[in-house]
Design an enzyme around this catalytic site. Structure first.
Site, PDB file in Angstrom:
ATOM      1  N   MET A  33      -4.092   9.932  -0.744  1.00  0.00           N
ATOM      2  CA  MET A  33      -5.234  10.834  -0.593  1.00  0.00           C
ATOM      3  C   MET A  33      -6.086  10.862  -1.860  1.00  0.00           C
ATOM      4  O   MET A  33      -6.929  11.754  -2.035  1.00  0.00           O
ATOM      5  CB  MET A  33      -4.754  12.245  -0.244  1.00  0.00           C
ATOM      6  CG  MET A  33      -4.044  12.276   1.112  1.00  0.00           C
ATOM      7  SD  MET A  33      -4.164  13.850   1.940  1.00  0.00           S
ATOM      8  CE  MET A  33      -3.363  14.917   0.749  1.00  0.00           C
ATOM      9  N   HIS A  37      -2.503   9.077  -9.777  1.00  0.00           N
ATOM     10  CA  HIS A  37      -1.769   9.262 -11.036  1.00  0.00           C
ATOM     11  C   HIS A  37      -0.697   8.165 -11.130  1.00  0.00           C
ATOM     12  O   HIS A  37      -0.565   7.351 -10.204  1.00  0.00           O
ATOM     13  CB  HIS A  37      -1.166  10.674 -11.079  1.00  0.00           C
ATOM     14  CG  HIS A  37      -0.357  11.029  -9.871  1.00  0.00           C
ATOM     15  ND1 HIS A  37       0.785  10.345  -9.509  1.00  0.00           N
ATOM     16  CD2 HIS A  37      -0.538  11.973  -8.909  1.00  0.00           C
ATOM     17  CE1 HIS A  37       1.287  10.865  -8.408  1.00  0.00           C
ATOM     18  NE2 HIS A  37       0.493  11.852  -8.003  1.00  0.00           N
ATOM     19  N   GLY A  39       2.344   8.084 -10.494  1.00  0.00           N
ATOM     20  CA  GLY A  39       3.251   8.021  -9.334  1.00  0.00           C
ATOM     21  C   GLY A  39       2.691   7.084  -8.272  1.00  0.00           C
ATOM     22  O   GLY A  39       3.404   6.226  -7.726  1.00  0.00           O
ATOM     23  N   HIS A  40       1.390   7.224  -7.998  1.00  0.00           N
ATOM     24  CA  HIS A  40       0.749   6.305  -7.063  1.00  0.00           C
ATOM     25  C   HIS A  40       0.760   4.878  -7.634  1.00  0.00           C
ATOM     26  O   HIS A  40       0.968   3.912  -6.897  1.00  0.00           O
ATOM     27  CB  HIS A  40      -0.711   6.710  -6.822  1.00  0.00           C
ATOM     28  CG  HIS A  40      -0.892   8.068  -6.204  1.00  0.00           C
ATOM     29  ND1 HIS A  40      -1.374   9.151  -6.904  1.00  0.00           N
ATOM     30  CD2 HIS A  40      -0.665   8.520  -4.942  1.00  0.00           C
ATOM     31  CE1 HIS A  40      -1.446  10.203  -6.093  1.00  0.00           C
ATOM     32  NE2 HIS A  40      -1.017   9.862  -4.912  1.00  0.00           N
ATOM     33  N   GLN A  64      -4.222  16.809   8.444  1.00  0.00           N
ATOM     34  CA  GLN A  64      -2.920  17.265   7.958  1.00  0.00           C
ATOM     35  C   GLN A  64      -3.007  18.540   7.126  1.00  0.00           C
ATOM     36  O   GLN A  64      -2.019  18.961   6.543  1.00  0.00           O
ATOM     37  CB  GLN A  64      -2.222  16.148   7.191  1.00  0.00           C
ATOM     38  CG  GLN A  64      -2.818  15.800   5.845  1.00  0.00           C
ATOM     39  CD  GLN A  64      -2.202  14.537   5.267  1.00  0.00           C
ATOM     40  OE1 GLN A  64      -2.408  13.441   5.760  1.00  0.00           O
ATOM     41  NE2 GLN A  64      -1.418  14.687   4.204  1.00  0.00           N
ATOM     42  N   LYS A 152       8.996  11.275  -3.329  1.00  0.00           N
ATOM     43  CA  LYS A 152       8.592  12.649  -3.617  1.00  0.00           C
ATOM     44  C   LYS A 152       8.397  13.422  -2.316  1.00  0.00           C
ATOM     45  O   LYS A 152       8.724  14.596  -2.231  1.00  0.00           O
ATOM     46  CB  LYS A 152       7.309  12.668  -4.427  1.00  0.00           C
ATOM     47  CG  LYS A 152       6.754  14.048  -4.482  1.00  0.00           C
ATOM     48  CD  LYS A 152       5.778  14.246  -5.574  1.00  0.00           C
ATOM     49  CE  LYS A 152       5.286  15.652  -5.493  1.00  0.00           C
ATOM     50  NZ  LYS A 152       4.281  15.797  -4.416  1.00  0.00           N
ATOM     51  N   LEU A 187       5.135  14.084 -10.652  1.00  0.00           N
ATOM     52  CA  LEU A 187       3.679  13.921 -10.649  1.00  0.00           C
ATOM     53  C   LEU A 187       3.136  14.226  -9.257  1.00  0.00           C
ATOM     54  O   LEU A 187       3.737  13.858  -8.254  1.00  0.00           O
ATOM     55  CB  LEU A 187       3.300  12.488 -11.031  1.00  0.00           C
ATOM     56  CG  LEU A 187       3.638  12.051 -12.451  1.00  0.00           C
ATOM     57  CD1 LEU A 187       3.129  10.637 -12.700  1.00  0.00           C
ATOM     58  CD2 LEU A 187       3.021  12.992 -13.465  1.00  0.00           C
TER      59      LEU A 187
HETATM   60  P1  AMP Z   1      -0.620  11.582  -1.713  1.00  0.00           P
HETATM   61  O1  AMP Z   1      -1.846  10.975  -2.321  1.00  0.00           O
HETATM   62  O2  AMP Z   1      -0.141  12.800  -2.410  1.00  0.00           O
HETATM   63  O3  AMP Z   1      -0.725  11.723  -0.224  1.00  0.00           O
HETATM   64  O4  AMP Z   1       0.543  10.528  -1.944  1.00  0.00           O
HETATM   65  C1  AMP Z   1       0.397   9.183  -1.565  1.00  0.00           C
HETATM   66  C2  AMP Z   1       1.726   8.477  -1.752  1.00  0.00           C
HETATM   67  O5  AMP Z   1       2.113   8.538  -3.122  1.00  0.00           O
HETATM   68  C3  AMP Z   1       2.857   9.123  -0.937  1.00  0.00           C
HETATM   69  O6  AMP Z   1       3.686   8.096  -0.403  1.00  0.00           O
HETATM   70  C4  AMP Z   1       3.585   9.924  -1.976  1.00  0.00           C
HETATM   71  O7  AMP Z   1       4.941  10.121  -1.677  1.00  0.00           O
HETATM   72  C5  AMP Z   1       3.423   9.035  -3.200  1.00  0.00           C
HETATM   73  N1  AMP Z   1       3.611   9.835  -4.429  1.00  0.00           N
HETATM   74  C6  AMP Z   1       2.926  10.935  -4.807  1.00  0.00           C
HETATM   75  N2  AMP Z   1       3.411  11.426  -5.971  1.00  0.00           N
HETATM   76  C7  AMP Z   1       4.440  10.609  -6.322  1.00  0.00           C
HETATM   77  C8  AMP Z   1       5.353  10.588  -7.411  1.00  0.00           C
HETATM   78  N3  AMP Z   1       5.336  11.507  -8.375  1.00  0.00           N
HETATM   79  N4  AMP Z   1       6.284   9.607  -7.437  1.00  0.00           N
HETATM   80  C9  AMP Z   1       6.339   8.670  -6.444  1.00  0.00           C
HETATM   81  N5  AMP Z   1       5.502   8.636  -5.410  1.00  0.00           N
HETATM   82  C10 AMP Z   1       4.561   9.584  -5.330  1.00  0.00           C
END
Ligand code: AMP
Length: 268
Positions: A33, A37, A39-40, A64, A152, A187
């Protein structure tokens, strides 16, 4: 640094991916989304190691978010996201508009029954239905060989694994471990909402999960005593626990810090 393309439409995406396919190249996919950071970046690095080309989608999915959630103020930062994923090895960004994803008349949804109503789903009705629907659409649009998800969001990746199994979808899901700050905070794009004082309090969530894991290792522990240990560890930290639960070999928790909802989990 080379600028990677940003494609905005399903058609442009299909053209790009079809070109790679004609060359026999494998395709990895990282749905996000945005407000990216490290993590991504870990997902993108893994994907680009394991595939010839990697697509990262950036789409804040209205489906969502609940009516009282943060859809409108969710952080958006496409130019920075584009640079971050390029540095991590991505080949292109797919950033469709909400109208491109959900044209007028859209009315089909995917429901992974049962597990979508537990834990996060219990407090965010319709959330996982929105996630499953957009991820299925993205899979059909990208047609990747492999898709990468972070641990996460443990419940999310488990739901999506069930979806692709139940619907015979030809994609492999790869789980990537949680990336944390030095003080243990997982993160998250939503960490940007935290005030400096909240940010200092936030690592208590991971610390409480560690306390729960310690309880889990005691000979007579039960899921309820483990959850109680997490709640006890959070008392007085400023975090308000929403749930703590043992599920699927993991210890999961969600808590509020002011208006910000944080989630985290650990293997048991
Ligand atoms: P989001 O942008 O929050 O929807 O996350 C996109 C993807 O990045 C999802 O598969 C999350 O699980 C993964 N993600 C977000 N934060 C982390 C993190 N700290 N460590 C590992 N994967 C992450």
């Amino acid at each position: 640094m080379t600028l990677i393309p940003v494609v905005r439409t399903k058609k442009a995406l299909a053209r790009l991916v079809a070109g790679w396919r004609r060359q026999g190249l494998s395709v990895g996919f990282v749905p996000t989304m945005g407000a990216l950071h490290p993590g991504h970046a870990a997902l993108v690095k893994r994907a680009s190691r394991e595939n010839d080309r990697t697509i990262v989608s950036v789409f804040v999915n209205p489906l969502q978010f609940g009516p009282n959630e943060d859809y409108g103020r969710y952080p958006r930062a496409l130019p920075a996201d584009r640079k971050l994923v390029a540095a991590a090895g991505a080949s292109a960004v797919y950033a469709p508009s909400a109208a491109e994803m959900y044209p007028k008349g859209f009315h089909t949804h995917v429901e992974v029954e049962g597990i979508s109503d537990l834990y996060c789903g219990k407090y965010r009705p319709g959330h996982f239905r929105g996630v499953a629907t957009v991820v299925l659409k993205l899979f059909n649009q990208v047609r990747a060989d492999r898709a990468y998800f972070g641990e996460k969001d443990w419940q999310q990746v488990r739901i999506l694994e069930d979806m692709i199994r139940d619907l015979d979808m030809p994609v492999e899901i790869v789980r990537v471990p949680i990336v944390r700050e030095a003080d243990g905070l997982a993160l998250s794009s939503r960490n940007a909402y935290l005030s400096p004082a909240e940010r200092r309090a936030a690592p208590a969530l991971r610390a409480a999960l560690e306390a729960g894991r310690k309880e889990a290792r005691r000979p007579n522990s039960r899921p309820e005593t483990v959850a109680a240990a997490v709640r006890r560890a959070l008392a007085g930290t400023g975090l308000k626990v929403q749930y703590a639960a043992v599920w699927d070999g993991r210890l999961l928790a969600a808590a509020y810090l002011g208006k910000t909802r944080l989630i985290d989990n650990l293997p048991l």
